[in-house]
Design a protein around this motif. Sequence first.
Motif, short mmCIF file in Angstrom:
data_model
loop_
_atom_site.label_atom_id
_atom_site.label_comp_id
_atom_site.label_asym_id
_atom_site.label_seq_id
_atom_site.Cartn_x
_atom_site.Cartn_y
_atom_site.Cartn_z
N PRO A 158 0.56 -1.15 -0.36
CA PRO A 158 0.35 -0.12 -0.29
C PRO A 158 0.87 1.20 0.08
CG PRO A 158 -1.17 -1.55 1.90
CD PRO A 158 0.54 -1.76 1.32
N GLY B 66 -0.37 10.57 7.22
CA GLY B 66 -0.34 9.13 7.10
C GLY B 66 0.08 8.53 8.24
N THR C 214 -3.66 3.92 14.31
CA THR C 214 -4.04 2.89 14.28
C THR C 214 -3.43 1.90 15.31
OG1 THR C 214 -3.66 2.94 12.17
CG2 THR C 214 -4.10 1.01 12.57
N TRP D 235 -4.05 -5.27 7.04
CA TRP D 235 -5.72 -4.52 7.25
C TRP D 235 -5.75 -3.24 7.33
CZ3 TRP D 235 -6.25 -5.61 1.60
CH2 TRP D 235 -5.91 -6.61 1.46
N GLN D 236 -5.28 -3.61 8.06
CA GLN D 236 -5.92 -2.10 9.55
C GLN D 236 -4.31 -0.56 9.17
OE1 GLN D 236 -5.58 -4.99 12.65
NE2 GLN D 236 -7.17 -4.13 13.07
N PRO E 51 -4.65 1.70 5.01
CA PRO E 51 -5.03 3.06 4.81
C PRO E 51 -3.78 3.82 4.72
CG PRO E 51 -6.92 2.14 5.76
CD PRO E 51 -5.41 1.14 6.41
N SER E 52 -3.56 3.88 6.12
CA SER E 52 -2.13 5.29 6.59
C SER E 52 -0.67 4.69 5.84
CB SER E 52 -2.07 5.15 8.35
OG SER E 52 -3.14 4.90 8.84
N VAL F 129 -1.14 3.77 2.39
CA VAL F 129 -1.04 4.63 1.40
C VAL F 129 -1.86 6.25 1.60
CG1 VAL F 129 -3.21 5.20 -0.46
CG2 VAL F 129 -2.83 2.73 0.76
N VAL F 130 -2.07 6.78 2.48
CA VAL F 130 -1.57 8.16 2.12
C VAL F 130 -0.03 8.35 2.54
CG1 VAL F 130 -2.13 9.55 3.91
CG2 VAL F 130 -3.87 8.48 3.83
#
Length: 579
Positions: free
Chosen positions: A326, A359, A366, A377-378, A381-382, A384-385
């Motif tokens: 990611p 991020g 997190t 998976w947790q 998202p961060s 990717v940012v």
Amino acid sequence: MIDTTGAAPPATEPALFRWRWAALAVILLGEIMDMLDSLVTTIAAPTIRADLGGSAATIQWLAAGYTLAMAIGLLTGGRLGDLYGRKRMFLIGAAGFTIGSLLCGTAVSPGMLIGARLLQGLAGAMMIPQGLGMMRRMFPPKELTKAFGAFGPVMGLSSVAGPVLAGWLIDADFFGTGWRMIFLINLPLGLGAVVLGAVFLPPGREDGHGSRLDLVGALLAALGAALIVYPLVQGRELDWPAWMFVLMAASGVVFLLFARHELRRQRRGADPLITPSVFAKRGFSGGLVVGVVFFAGMTGFALTYSLYLQLGLGFSPLKAGLSQIPWSAGTVLGFPVAMAMQKRGRMALQLGALVMASGVAGLVLTLQVAGTGVGPWQLAPSLVVVGFGMGLLMAPFFEIVLASVEPHETGSAGGTLSAVQQLGSALGAAVLGTVFFGLLGGHVATSSDQDAPALRASLAAVGVAPSGQERITAGLRACGHDRSTAKDQAKNPETCVRLESDVRAEAAAHPRSAGRIAAIVRSSALHSAKTGFGAAMKITLWIVVGLLGLTFLIAFLLPPRARPEDEAEPAEETAPATA
């Protein structure tokens, strides 16, 4: 030599231009080898240390040694191409990189492996700078932009592939090679670069570069960089003796001598290693500081985050590599957005720093919420940012920093900026790695203290007497601290040996509960270690956030955007090479 008199070109010119795209593929192959080897050890380092032994400093040197050698070599790599021919130096660099990879893959000790990494970095610094000069000779203006455009996707895919490839090769254990295959895979790539380069790269030297190499300047720059990086990596392991701080102070003195030498050389009419006049431009000098701070934060983050995934959460090398996709995917997405914002210039760079910082802060949140059970998976998202912000920042960085540099200073300024980028990476691996490992022992011990009541209750439930509970609880705390700070991971700390003896004694005294006693102690030790690693990682991440905030502020020294006239310069420089 390129004919600019209007006469018919030499017989070799048509062939040179006919094979320009094949030559570009060879240049990109060299870039791929460099990109992969700058990333693979962040995944492989824990496995390498488990096999060869060594301390936390060994892990730091695997990353810092390569980038430090690259930084030192880049100051002279381009000039060597001017003096002796870019094709020749590319081939020598590719061959040296291949030999270094073979030595890495056959290393029998941490020292041998680190030395081979230094050789790789120096050879890469000899190989990489030659591509730009050859491309400007090979391609007409209308094709040059397309040729440079190939670098973005190749580097983006390499950044994705590096960690994943390293994890897959280690887990696959081809022919019993384990981690060694991450280096041995360079052998066919390197041999291909040498053979194909000999066939397709353009021969000859550039005109007007007959000056002698500034060896004294190169040695002073190398000494100054080594004097600051060595103490930062080794200081914690040696308990920070006074002479370490003397070395760091001496680094500043050596860099002052280097600056004085360069000024004297320029006044004598000789070509300096770095053109001193570039430092008088606020945009360029500010850009060097931005580069050091940003790349230190980025590389330090990459190293410590990978260590946290494997040593703290227990991820396999492959899982750790896949978990970083990611981040790389976000970077690939950020580049085209940054290109669309090209007119924003500095604003896009500063926005990237803020997005990346948000991020990293998201990763801290997190870890705080998910605790020791956090999964890929947790974290995605961060990440990717983080990657998206990095793409926004890196895309305009070099162009904006070089905007205030005069055309005749571009070569020196570009080489200096690339060297400073690598030096920042070496400092990041040294400083943040030292911070991370320095925090680790205390936080593991604190976590053991917090888990002690639950551990005592669990041991009491299976019949362990209070005296036995106290011995095991105290032993677990001491063992966790000593193991996480051990200088030699191959040696079991004495406190851990005593703990194992105490657990065996209690198991012998309670044979019906022997298995449960051992399981309780293992579970508590694992939880304390994970919690301690998480606490150290969160503090390290906040430092990265601070470095990104500093990057945002220092970026105000940069010009708002690149000069419009810069867009025409490549065409002017490559016009004589038009077929």
